[in-house]
Design an enzyme around this catalytic site. Structure first.
Site, PDB file in Angstrom:
ATOM      1  N   ALA A  86       8.661  -3.142  -5.409  1.00  0.00           N
ATOM      2  CA  ALA A  86       8.782  -1.856  -4.735  1.00  0.00           C
ATOM      3  C   ALA A  86       7.576  -1.609  -3.830  1.00  0.00           C
ATOM      4  O   ALA A  86       7.714  -1.096  -2.716  1.00  0.00           O
ATOM      5  CB  ALA A  86       8.915  -0.726  -5.757  1.00  0.00           C
ATOM      6  N   TYR A 100       7.969  -3.833  -0.807  1.00  0.00           N
ATOM      7  CA  TYR A 100       9.049  -3.327   0.041  1.00  0.00           C
ATOM      8  C   TYR A 100       8.578  -2.148   0.875  1.00  0.00           C
ATOM      9  O   TYR A 100       8.766  -2.102   2.095  1.00  0.00           O
ATOM     10  CB  TYR A 100      10.224  -2.935  -0.850  1.00  0.00           C
ATOM     11  CG  TYR A 100      11.368  -2.260  -0.148  1.00  0.00           C
ATOM     12  CD1 TYR A 100      12.299  -2.995   0.574  1.00  0.00           C
ATOM     13  CD2 TYR A 100      11.535  -0.879  -0.204  1.00  0.00           C
ATOM     14  CE1 TYR A 100      13.357  -2.386   1.218  1.00  0.00           C
ATOM     15  CE2 TYR A 100      12.592  -0.265   0.434  1.00  0.00           C
ATOM     16  CZ  TYR A 100      13.503  -1.011   1.136  1.00  0.00           C
ATOM     17  OH  TYR A 100      14.537  -0.390   1.776  1.00  0.00           O
ATOM     18  N   GLU A 101       7.937  -1.167   0.223  1.00  0.00           N
ATOM     19  CA  GLU A 101       7.481   0.007   0.949  1.00  0.00           C
ATOM     20  C   GLU A 101       6.394  -0.349   1.955  1.00  0.00           C
ATOM     21  O   GLU A 101       6.374   0.159   3.073  1.00  0.00           O
ATOM     22  CB  GLU A 101       6.968   1.070  -0.039  1.00  0.00           C
ATOM     23  CG  GLU A 101       8.043   1.658  -0.929  1.00  0.00           C
ATOM     24  CD  GLU A 101       9.106   2.398  -0.140  1.00  0.00           C
ATOM     25  OE1 GLU A 101       8.821   2.854   0.972  1.00  0.00           O
ATOM     26  OE2 GLU A 101      10.248   2.500  -0.643  1.00  0.00           O
ATOM     27  N   GLY A 102       5.492  -1.229   1.566  1.00  0.00           N
ATOM     28  CA  GLY A 102       4.423  -1.622   2.486  1.00  0.00           C
ATOM     29  C   GLY A 102       4.957  -2.331   3.711  1.00  0.00           C
ATOM     30  O   GLY A 102       4.505  -2.106   4.832  1.00  0.00           O
TER      31      GLY A 102
END
Length: 211
Positions: free
Chosen positions: A4, A7-9
């Site tokens: 997660a 993914y966000e980064g």
């Protein structure tokens, strides 16, 4: 949990690259070219009984993208924080418009196949059902992302940096040093990682014992 974070980064990095590098490159020529392609697609199918409502929704989404782009051009250069704050919602907005264009082309192909009576007719009929769902339930999110872009950076940047650890700065009546919070977080991550390795190791040993 780790995937997660990655993914966000990655989304954030791609969003900043879109707004800071790709969008203004060559005077914005790439987006102007693509916007023309979408406009021509909308015009070509606007009067079609099946496709007309779909491309009408795509037209509204394209207007949201144009408005958000205009806002960035007017406000990002004078205040770079505006570009940073708008980057992720702008990325989502553009992605929705591109998905809308893609689903429009899928609907055109599915309708043509149905008209010819060839192939798996149920498959093509379901493609049209799925396309209608996208245009009615998902594509309207462009209006939300447009509003987020235009909200700017003021509220996002209003908190001081040390306020982000204020919730955990007091423990057992003792005021903690905010500077220590990142170290505590790192220790927590190391502990969690150690626990994970221990669990994996235990499972492997148990598997070998059962062989």
């Amino acid at each position: 949990a780790r995937i997660a974070m990655i993914y966000e980064g990655t989304n954030g990095s791609q969003a900043r690259d879109l707004v800071g590098r790709k969008l203004p490159a060559n005077g914005g020529r790439a987006l102007r070219t693509y916007s023309k392609i979408v406009s021509e697609f909308i015009a070509a199918h606007a009067n079609d009984e099946t496709l007309g409502p779909m491309v009408a929704a795509l037209g509204r989404a394209a207007k949201d993208l144009a408005a958000a782009t205009g806002w960035l051009l007017r406000n990002a250069l004078m205040k770079p924080d505006n570009a940073g704050a708008a980057a992720v919602p702008y990325l989502h907005l553009m992605a929705l418009v591109m998905f809308g264009h893609m689903w429009g082309q899928i609907a055109v192909a599915a309708q043509a196949a149905l008209a010819r009576g060839e192939g798996d007719q149920a498959f093509y009929a379901n493609k049209l059902v799925t396309a209608r769902y996208f245009f009615s339930h998902m594509l309207p999110e462009t209006a939300v992302h447009r509003a987020r872009v235009a909200a700017g950076a003021d509220n996002l940047m209003a908190l001081a940096a040390d306020a982000f650890c204020a919730g955990s700065a007091r423990r057992d009546g003792v005021v903690a040093d905010p500077a220590q919070e990142p170290r505590r977080a790192l220790r927590g991550l190391r502990t969690a990682a150690g626990a994970r390795h221990a669990v994996v190791g235990t499972r492997r040993r148990a598997g070998r014992a059962g062989e």
